[in-house]
Motif scaffolding. Structure first.
Motif, PDB file in Angstrom:
ATOM      1  N   GLN A  33       0.809  -1.220   0.000  1.00  0.00           N
ATOM      2  CA  GLN A  33       0.000   0.000   0.000  1.00  0.00           C
ATOM      3  C   GLN A  33       0.846   1.275   0.000  1.00  0.00           C
ATOM      4  O   GLN A  33       0.372   2.350   0.361  1.00  0.00           O
ATOM      5  CB  GLN A  33      -0.970   0.012   1.189  1.00  0.00           C
ATOM      6  CG  GLN A  33      -2.004  -1.101   1.104  1.00  0.00           C
ATOM      7  CD  GLN A  33      -3.133  -0.950   2.100  1.00  0.00           C
ATOM      8  OE1 GLN A  33      -2.971  -0.333   3.143  1.00  0.00           O
ATOM      9  NE2 GLN A  33      -4.286  -1.501   1.772  1.00  0.00           N
ATOM     10  N   GLU A  34       2.099   1.152  -0.443  1.00  0.00           N
ATOM     11  CA  GLU A  34       2.879   2.354  -0.711  1.00  0.00           C
ATOM     12  C   GLU A  34       2.296   3.074  -1.924  1.00  0.00           C
ATOM     13  O   GLU A  34       2.423   4.291  -2.050  1.00  0.00           O
ATOM     14  CB  GLU A  34       4.337   1.980  -0.974  1.00  0.00           C
ATOM     15  CG  GLU A  34       5.070   1.396   0.213  1.00  0.00           C
ATOM     16  CD  GLU A  34       6.465   0.940  -0.177  1.00  0.00           C
ATOM     17  OE1 GLU A  34       7.338   1.808  -0.319  1.00  0.00           O
ATOM     18  OE2 GLU A  34       6.661  -0.284  -0.335  1.00  0.00           O
ATOM     19  N   LEU A  35       1.722   2.295  -2.826  1.00  0.00           N
ATOM     20  CA  LEU A  35       1.002   2.845  -3.966  1.00  0.00           C
ATOM     21  C   LEU A  35      -0.465   2.454  -3.845  1.00  0.00           C
ATOM     22  O   LEU A  35      -0.797   1.337  -3.446  1.00  0.00           O
ATOM     23  CB  LEU A  35       1.573   2.288  -5.280  1.00  0.00           C
ATOM     24  CG  LEU A  35       2.943   2.802  -5.716  1.00  0.00           C
ATOM     25  CD1 LEU A  35       3.427   2.033  -6.931  1.00  0.00           C
ATOM     26  CD2 LEU A  35       2.888   4.301  -6.030  1.00  0.00           C
ATOM     27  N   ARG A  36      -1.336   3.389  -4.241  1.00  0.00           N
ATOM     28  CA  ARG A  36      -2.779   3.148  -4.177  1.00  0.00           C
ATOM     29  C   ARG A  36      -3.427   3.582  -5.497  1.00  0.00           C
ATOM     30  O   ARG A  36      -2.828   4.350  -6.257  1.00  0.00           O
ATOM     31  CB  ARG A  36      -3.401   3.935  -3.018  1.00  0.00           C
ATOM     32  CG  ARG A  36      -2.892   3.506  -1.627  1.00  0.00           C
ATOM     33  CD  ARG A  36      -3.418   4.440  -0.552  1.00  0.00           C
ATOM     34  NE  ARG A  36      -2.914   4.098   0.766  1.00  0.00           N
ATOM     35  CZ  ARG A  36      -3.505   3.240   1.591  1.00  0.00           C
ATOM     36  NH1 ARG A  36      -4.619   2.644   1.218  1.00  0.00           N
ATOM     37  NH2 ARG A  36      -2.988   2.965   2.772  1.00  0.00           N
ATOM     38  N   ASP A  39      -2.747   6.910  -7.769  1.00  0.00           N
ATOM     39  CA  ASP A  39      -1.399   7.460  -7.636  1.00  0.00           C
ATOM     40  C   ASP A  39      -0.700   7.504  -9.000  1.00  0.00           C
ATOM     41  O   ASP A  39      -0.891   6.617  -9.839  1.00  0.00           O
ATOM     42  CB  ASP A  39      -0.558   6.607  -6.683  1.00  0.00           C
ATOM     43  CG  ASP A  39      -0.942   6.825  -5.228  1.00  0.00           C
ATOM     44  OD1 ASP A  39      -1.718   7.752  -4.956  1.00  0.00           O
ATOM     45  OD2 ASP A  39      -0.468   6.047  -4.373  1.00  0.00           O
ATOM     46  N   LYS A  40       0.118   8.531  -9.174  1.00  0.00           N
ATOM     47  CA  LYS A  40       0.900   8.676 -10.396  1.00  0.00           C
ATOM     48  C   LYS A  40       2.317   8.187 -10.143  1.00  0.00           C
ATOM     49  O   LYS A  40       2.947   8.547  -9.140  1.00  0.00           O
ATOM     50  CB  LYS A  40       0.928  10.136 -10.843  1.00  0.00           C
ATOM     51  CG  LYS A  40       1.693  10.372 -12.142  1.00  0.00           C
ATOM     52  CD  LYS A  40       1.662  11.838 -12.537  1.00  0.00           C
ATOM     53  CE  LYS A  40       2.446  12.075 -13.826  1.00  0.00           C
ATOM     54  NZ  LYS A  40       2.431  13.497 -14.222  1.00  0.00           N
ATOM     55  N   PHE A  82      -0.600   5.974 -14.264  1.00  0.00           N
ATOM     56  CA  PHE A  82      -1.418   6.058 -13.054  1.00  0.00           C
ATOM     57  C   PHE A  82      -1.892   4.657 -12.645  1.00  0.00           C
ATOM     58  O   PHE A  82      -2.237   3.830 -13.505  1.00  0.00           O
ATOM     59  CB  PHE A  82      -2.643   6.945 -13.287  1.00  0.00           C
ATOM     60  CG  PHE A  82      -2.315   8.400 -13.489  1.00  0.00           C
ATOM     61  CD1 PHE A  82      -2.381   9.285 -12.426  1.00  0.00           C
ATOM     62  CD2 PHE A  82      -1.933   8.873 -14.740  1.00  0.00           C
ATOM     63  CE1 PHE A  82      -2.078  10.637 -12.613  1.00  0.00           C
ATOM     64  CE2 PHE A  82      -1.625  10.206 -14.929  1.00  0.00           C
ATOM     65  CZ  PHE A  82      -1.700  11.098 -13.864  1.00  0.00           C
TER      66      PHE A  82
END
Length: 254
Positions: A33-36, A39-40, A82
């Motif tokens: 969940q560092e990226l969701r 997110d770009k 994205f």
């Protein structure tokens, strides 16, 4: 003494290609969940510098993730890579393609659908709210109106949507995704075979709704299973008629 025992055969160990490692790292960032969704990601140049790799390797990783439905590539000043919400249509297309080429049989698909529906019905009996049941009943009413108006295509669409509403009533997003993927595939075949003009499904749905309202789990499962088996037999008969008609047309054209 000669060793005559059969010797195993091993494939050479191959290293992952650079773009695969990059794609895996991005997937790991999603899991942690560092990226969701939304997110770009950094530009190709910046990510290449961070990974100490070439820009073509990053470009290929982005392409793989885009094909998997994980990334969406946007153009323009505010464009870039994205993270998406996920593309369920990829699963539907994949199952449809596997059916077309024969890697999955229609019988196996129907069998799996029946098992999944049985789970859905059991959970709906336990979790569904009165509002959920009302939505299911409204679907049946609309489908019957379409039938009486001889709009059999709308009736078929509503009958198939009933299964998606059932899945939504479980409150489980995984069951919703699986069910919608299956119903989309069956909608594809329903369009190919043409709409059917029977009303037996309505009577079955009314009995099912009664069992759902009363929490009669086993009766609801039995009703759903019997209805799906009846629909399976109906479409198998329609498919056979279509095949025979196609054969007659071909002979007459010759």
């Amino acid at each position: 003494m000669t060793d005559t025992a059969p010797k195993p055969s091993y494939e050479p160990i191959t290293r992952q290609r650079t773009f695969e490692i990059i794609a895996d790292r991005i997937r790991e960032s999603l899991i942690s969940q560092e990226l969701r969704p939304g997110d770009k990601l950094p530009s190709e140049r910046i990510l290449a510098e961070q990974f100490n790799v070439s820009r073509p390797a990053v470009r290929e990783a982005y392409r793989v993730l885009e094909m998997a439905g994980i990334l969406q590539m946007k153009k323009g000043v505010k464009g870039g890579a994205f993270i998406t919400q996920g593309n369920q249509q990829l699963l539907v297309d994949n199952m449809s393609d596997l059916l077309r080429v024969g890697n999955i049989s229609l019988e196996s698909m129907i069998e799996a659908r029946i098992w999944i529906e049985q789970v859905v019905v059991r959970v709906v009996c336990e979790r569904a709210s009165p509002e959920d049941i009302d939505r299911l009943e409204e679907n049946v009413v609309q489908a019957e109106r379409s039938f009486l108006a001889h709009d059999y295509e709308a009736k078929t669409r509503l009958n198939i949507e009933f299964h998606n509403l059932m899945a939504e009533a479980t409150g489980n997003p995984v069951l919703v995704m699986i069910m919608r993927s299956l119903t989309d595939v069956f909608m594809f075949f329903a369009r190919r075979l043409g709409p059917e003009s029977t009303r037996s499904t309505f009577e079955s749905r009314q009995r099912l709704l009664m069992h759902l309202r009363n929490g009669n789990v086993e009766e609801a499962i039995a009703e759903t299973t019997q209805n799906l088996l009846s629909v399976q037999d109906l479409y198998a008969s329609m498919a056979e008629e279509l095949r025979l008609a196609s054969g007659r047309d071909e002979k007459s054209s010759n």
